[in-house]
Design an enzyme around this catalytic site. Structure first.
Site, PDB file in Angstrom:
ATOM      1  CG  PHE A  84      35.586  43.125  35.321  1.00 13.22           C
ATOM      2  CD1 PHE A  84      34.795  44.298  34.184  1.00 13.22           C
ATOM      3  CD2 PHE A  84      36.473  43.975  36.371  1.00 13.22           C
ATOM      4  CE1 PHE A  84      34.476  45.799  34.566  1.00 13.22           C
ATOM      5  CE2 PHE A  84      36.213  45.416  36.610  1.00 13.22           C
ATOM      6  CZ  PHE A  84      35.425  45.821  36.231  1.00 13.22           C
TER       7      PHE A  84
ATOM      8  CG  ASP B 127      33.877  37.753  39.965  1.00 17.49           C
ATOM      9  OD1 ASP B 127      32.822  37.649  40.064  1.00 17.49           O
ATOM     10  OD2 ASP B 127      34.599  38.578  39.225  1.00 17.49           O
TER      11      ASP B 127
ATOM     12  CE1 TYR C 183      29.315  47.025  41.583  1.00 17.28           C
ATOM     13  CE2 TYR C 183      30.630  46.983  43.464  1.00 17.28           C
ATOM     14  CZ  TYR C 183      30.979  46.753  42.451  1.00 17.28           C
ATOM     15  OH  TYR C 183      31.668  46.037  40.995  1.00 17.28           O
ATOM     16  CE  LYS C 184      28.917  44.158  39.586  1.00 17.54           C
ATOM     17  NZ  LYS C 184      28.909  45.304  38.152  1.00 17.54           N
TER      18      LYS C 184
ATOM     19  NE  ARG D 152      27.750  46.172  31.113  1.00 14.46           N
ATOM     20  CZ  ARG D 152      28.696  46.165  32.040  1.00 14.46           C
ATOM     21  NH1 ARG D 152      29.161  44.887  32.749  1.00 14.46           N
ATOM     22  NH2 ARG D 152      28.673  46.443  32.797  1.00 14.46           N
TER      23      ARG D 152
END
Length: 414
Positions: free
Chosen positions: A128, A199, A224-225, A373
């Site tokens: 990312f 990460d 937040y995921k 995705r």
């Protein structure tokens, strides 16, 4: 998983699901199949009441007294100790604070201060982008011959040589969902005398992570995921106790001071995990994020991982069975042991296909250049959701609805 793929078989799986009781704790819009929890988790119903309580009572009535009376000041540590239980860390090794990018900057700089004779950081080139960008920004500041050695999954261990200061990797790849072997790579990292940084943005709340079991040095991630903390909710930092007080991060704000309310002129770092804090914390976001953490702490992490593997396997099998003629190519690993809680397919017209699917209330996302995705959050995604999502996709592809001009206009967020 099952021999016959049918909606009735999926309904039976939902009846047998030990995690199904959690679904009612989330505010899923009527009729929506939400397969984007790997980007933004669904709001816990209790989060609204907590937000109102903080705004109306703690802020509105308590005002500045709430730093003590509502214990605002200890929120980063309190949430950190809760989150630690989900990632294989001990108490006082995690704080919830700042964004993932800022936290990565902190721990990467802290690692480099312990390996000053080495100038190489190993990273995943297709990672990312913010991780790579933050590392590039840090090294541009340091100058003096520092470099990033980019490598991909199959070449990663070969890239970790004795000139490396730190290996900084995302545990689950954001596009493909492929899992790096944390234990093996960390062991190789230590073998050459380097430090490990992981990460966990696509791992925390989806996989059974064991940082201390793998002897990880530092880690970062977001809430937040899969942890359902809300848009932009704070990230977190893990620092193994063996590094606390030795690895100093450079964003030396007053919350990371040994005695913040002494108001000394010069900085003295806090001796433990508090040194990873910087400035005043976002209390509203932290308070709401705690709701999602508390829900997850009641779940069995092993059951979450087991269901994640079943959901993603079902999705892949249904896509193979019903959509193979429409140009989808699996990007994620077929082996569930190597796959996180998401599945990606490439498609030449991936963007309009996803937009058409979203218009039919199946929400996933698109990652350039051609990835569609889908994220599967075991606490609220059902097996019937998976069946119905593929069913709606089949209809879109059969009728070529994605060709409509409205689905081919790019938005700012994909």
């Amino acid at each position: 998983m099952m021999n016959e793929y049918s909606r009735a078989a999926c309904e039976q799986l939902d009846l047998e699901d030990s995690l199904s009781e959690f679904r009612d704790e989330f505010a899923i819009p009527e009729g929506m199949i939400y397969l984007d929890g790997n980007s933004l988790g669904v709001r816990p119903k209790a989060a609204l009441a907590r937000a109102v309580e903080v705004v109306e009572e703690e802020w509105g009535v308590g005002l500045i007294k709430s730093w003590n009376q509502a214990d605002w000041f200890s929120l980063p540590q309190r949430l950190g100790n809760k989150l630690a239980k989900l990632i294989g860390a001990d108490d006082d090794e995690v704080v919830v604070t700042d964004s993932t990018g800022l936290n990565l900057y902190k721990v990467l700089a802290a690692a480099l201060t312990q390996r000053t004779e080495r100038k190489v950081i190993v990273m995943n080139g297709s990672n990312f982008p913010t991780d790579n960008y933050m590392a590039q920004g840090l090294l541009a500041q340091l100058g003096d011959g520092y470099e990033i050695r980019f490598a991909e999954h199959d070449d990663m261990e070969a890239a970790i040589t004795e000139d490396v200061a730190a290996v900084c990797l995302t545990h689950v790849h954001y596009k493909t969902g492929r899992i790096f072997d944390m234990a093996a790579i960390t062991a190789k990292t230590h073998e050459v005398g380097a430090l490990s940084i992981w990460d966990l943005c696509h791992s925390a709340g989806a996989l059974d992570v064991d940082l201390n079991g793998c002897n990880v040095d530092f880690a970062v991630g977001c809430t937040y995921k899969y942890l359902n903390g809300g848009p932009g909710s704070p990230g977190f930092i893990f620092t193994a106790k063996c590094h606390q007080g030795k690895a100093l991060q450079p964003l030396t704000g007053w919350w990371g001071h040994a005695d913040p309310f002494a108001f000394e002129r010069d900085y003295r770092p806090a001796p433990g995990i508090n040194q990873m804090l910087s400035g005043t914390q976002p209390i509203l976001s932290l308070a709401v994020a705690e709701v999602g953490l508390d829900i997850f702490l009641r779940a069995d992490v092993a059951a979450v991982r087991a269901k994640s593997k079943k959901l993603t396997e079902l999705f892949i099998r249904l896509m193979t069975q019903r959509c193979s003629q429409y140009g989808f190519t699996l990007v994620s690993p077929e082996d569930a042991e190597c796959r996180g809680s998401q599945v990606s397919f490439s498609h030449t017209h991936g963007y309009p296909v996803m937009q058409a699917l979203i218009s039919r209330d199946v929400v996933g996302d698109f990652r350039a250049p051609d990835n569609v995705r889908f994220g599967f959050t075991p606490l609220y995604t059902s097996y019937v959701d998976v069946w119905d999502a593929v069913d709606r996709l089949v209809d879109i592809m059969e009728k070529e609805l994605w060709r409509d001009s409205e689905f081919n206009q790019r938005g700012a967020v994909t």
